[in-house]
Design an enzyme around this catalytic site. Structure first.
Site, PDB file in Angstrom:
ATOM      1  N   LYS A   1       0.836  -1.289  -0.015  1.00 24.17           N
ATOM      2  CA  LYS A   1      -0.042  -0.071   0.147  1.00 24.17           C
ATOM      3  C   LYS A   1       0.906   1.164  -0.062  1.00 24.17           C
ATOM      4  O   LYS A   1       2.073   1.212   0.452  1.00 24.17           O
ATOM      5  CB  LYS A   1      -0.765  -0.271   1.201  1.00 24.17           C
ATOM      6  CG  LYS A   1      -2.065  -1.122   1.300  1.00 24.17           C
ATOM      7  CD  LYS A   1      -2.667  -0.833   2.554  1.00 24.17           C
ATOM      8  CE  LYS A   1      -3.946  -1.952   2.530  1.00 24.17           C
ATOM      9  NZ  LYS A   1      -4.978  -1.743   1.651  1.00 24.17           N
TER      10      LYS A   1
ATOM     11  N   ARG B   1     -10.672 -11.424   1.104  1.00 29.40           N
ATOM     12  CA  ARG B   1     -11.647 -12.219   0.254  1.00 29.40           C
ATOM     13  C   ARG B   1     -10.755 -13.382   0.453  1.00 29.40           C
ATOM     14  O   ARG B   1     -11.518 -14.757   0.371  1.00 29.40           O
ATOM     15  CB  ARG B   1     -11.845 -11.638  -1.014  1.00 29.40           C
ATOM     16  CG  ARG B   1     -10.574 -11.810  -2.071  1.00 29.40           C
ATOM     17  CD  ARG B   1     -10.846 -10.902  -3.064  1.00 29.40           C
ATOM     18  NE  ARG B   1     -10.884  -9.330  -2.849  1.00 29.40           N
ATOM     19  CZ  ARG B   1     -11.193  -8.379  -3.601  1.00 29.40           C
ATOM     20  NH1 ARG B   1     -11.385  -8.580  -4.803  1.00 29.40           N
ATOM     21  NH2 ARG B   1     -11.100  -7.117  -3.348  1.00 29.40           N
TER      22      ARG B   1
END
EC number: 3.4.11.1
Length: 501
Positions: free
Chosen positions: A282, A356
């Site tokens: 990130k 996920r």
């Protein structure tokens, strides 16, 4: 802080603070009819000298005159509108609590329930009041060496109910709001902790505190790295490969013995105690906020606390999926192909789409419980923040009835959610050249495609996905966890438990 219903005779006791609202002009007469003549005189004398038309939320303290029937009084200015909305009501409560901090009385009687806001009934007026009070009093200073702490002298707030037929409803409102507020505090406290303290081991093992408090209702199983591996939850394990912190899966069962053989409602919380993004790292800007990536698991724990205290007549399993996504030579990589617990293979396109991967294995794992409903709660996508901002939680579901129940709970609690579509057209964006499915699509509709990815593993259930990436915490000067969606989910379970108001 204790909350109760005021005995009608207690308002004449001079050591009790009266809290009541005053409207502009003659509207305040309705409120004054419930208090003593001496208190009326004191209030009218003060109000004559106050311009209160547009001064909504201002407070004025009237000290006790020591005459018979005289109380100390805190006046809340209500302006000129008889009907107010919940935003203004929240402002009134916050200003009231701010004033109470400086007043040295231990008990008070609360008269603001006579206000008409959003056509709310007594139950919701009391519940909103208590939840706003808890929110106003919340502070998190656990890691500051020096804090400007304050002492609040008020120990009990009593709600004045003029209709005795409403007392039962009022007590239910107190029970619900206190339990939910305590659950929210647990969620906030965990969310606000730094990841070097709240790591996967710490977060998962918080479930034992719940078990110790409610041992007759709660059972806990915590799976370590070895158990997770033996079961075959490879996607879950791959996410944690780059971290020195081992993953843990905490399974909290509420009322299992009472509902032996029945199908539970299952809540799954994403518990990434820190998410660096992995190899697909990130940007450094605001990366500190990735400690909040465990707020889904924290919310599940808060809900389990709330329903345990409320003693809801339900069978609920809460699951905390706890791990870290870090950068290391052993981290999983873009291009890797992982065989999930379901047997499906996933091509990793981006290691920052890790939530996920954790959730898909857990969603598959809960099949063994023959669930009645499965709801996963996750800070899943930045795209959901772009779509819905910081006001609405994203909702994706394969069941219209479940969606309607969630949206109903969200609307009445004002813990808002908005349903996004679930459609095969979005699922096509997840096609992989080398595996059964990719872990991420292109940028278009990516909050929805993330939900579509999870649906591939939830087709056998009535399932809903709550994306709380925009609602789980606030950024900037007021940076902290919000405790959402504890209120929404607890209300949903209250409704399922046949205690709907």
């Amino acid at each position: 802080m204790k909350f109760s219903i005021a005995d009608k005779s207690i308002k004449q006791t001079k050591d009790i603070l009266l809290i009541l609202g005053i409207f502009y002009k003659d509207c305040y007469q309705k409120t004054l009819k419930y208090i003593s003549d001496e208190n009326k005189k004191n209030i009218i004398q003060v109000v004559k000298n106050i311009k209160i038309k547009d001064n909504i939320g201002s407070t004025y303290f009237i000290s006790n005159t020591n005459k018979v029937g005289s109380n100390p009084i805190l006046l809340i200015m209500l302006g000129s509108k008889v009907n107010i909305n919940s935003r203004i009501y929240k402002k009134l409560i916050i200003n009231t609590i701010s004033s109470i901090k400086n007043i040295k009385y231990k008990k008070s009687i609360f008269f603001l329930l006579n206000l008409n806001f959003n056509n709310s009934n007594l139950y919701w007026k009391i519940r909103r009041s208590i939840e706003y009070i808890y929110e106003s009093l919340y502070e998190f200073n656990n890691f500051k060496s020096k804090t400007k702490s304050y002492k609040i002298y008020m120990k009990e707030i009593m709600f004045y109910i003029h209709d005795e037929n409403e007392i039962k409803q009022a007590n239910i409102a107190i029970s619900h709001s206190v339990s939910i507020s305590k659950g929210i505090i647990i969620t906030k406290n965990l969310g606000n902790m730094p990841s070097n303290f709240c790591d996967p081991h710490y977060l998962s093992h918080q479930s034992y505190i719940l078990k110790d408090k409610y041992s007759e209702k709660i059972s806990v199983e915590i799976m370590d790295h070895k158990k997770i591996k033996n079961i075959g939850m490879n996607a879950y394990l791959h996410v944690s490969k780059g971290s020195s912190k081992n993953p843990y899966l905490s399974i909290i069962k509420y009322n299992e013995n009472k509902f032996n053989g029945k199908s539970p409602i299952i809540l799954i919380g994403k518990g990434l105690t820190f998410d660096s993004g992995g190899i697909s790292i990130k940007p450094s800007n605001n990366m500190d906020e990735m400690k909040f990536d465990m707020c889904g698991a924290a919310a599940v724990l808060g809900v389990m606390h709330a329903i345990s205290e409320l003693n809801l007549n339900l069978y609920v399993i809460g699951i905390l999926a706890c791990c870290e996504n870090m950068v290391d030579s052993s981290s999983y990589k873009p291009g890797d192909i992982i065989k999930t617990l379901s047997g499906k293979t996933v091509e990793v396109i981006n290691t920052d789409a890790e939530g996920r991967l954790v959730l898909c294995d857990v969603i598959t794992y809960v099949k063994r419980f023959n669930p009645r409903i499965v709801i996963d709660i996750a800070t899943l996508t930045g795209a959901c923040v772009i779509a819905l901002g910081h006001h609405y939680t994203g909702l994706i579901s394969n069941c219209d009835e479940l969606s309607e129940n969630i949206l109903n709970a969200s609307n009445i609690t004002e813990d808002l959610a908005w349903r996004l579509p679930l459609n095969k057209k979005f699922s096509k964006q997840l096609k992989s050249r080398f595996a059964d499915i990719s872990n991420i699509s292109d940028r278009s509709g990516s909050a929805i495609t993330a939900g579509c990815f999870l649906y591939e593993f939830a087709k056998e259930y009535k399932w809903a996905h709550l994306d709380i990436a925009g609602t789980a915490w606030k950024s900037g000067v007021y940076k902290q966890a919000t405790g959402r969606p504890v209120s929404l989910l607890t209300q949903l379970l209250i409704n399922y438990g046949d205690k709907k108001i």
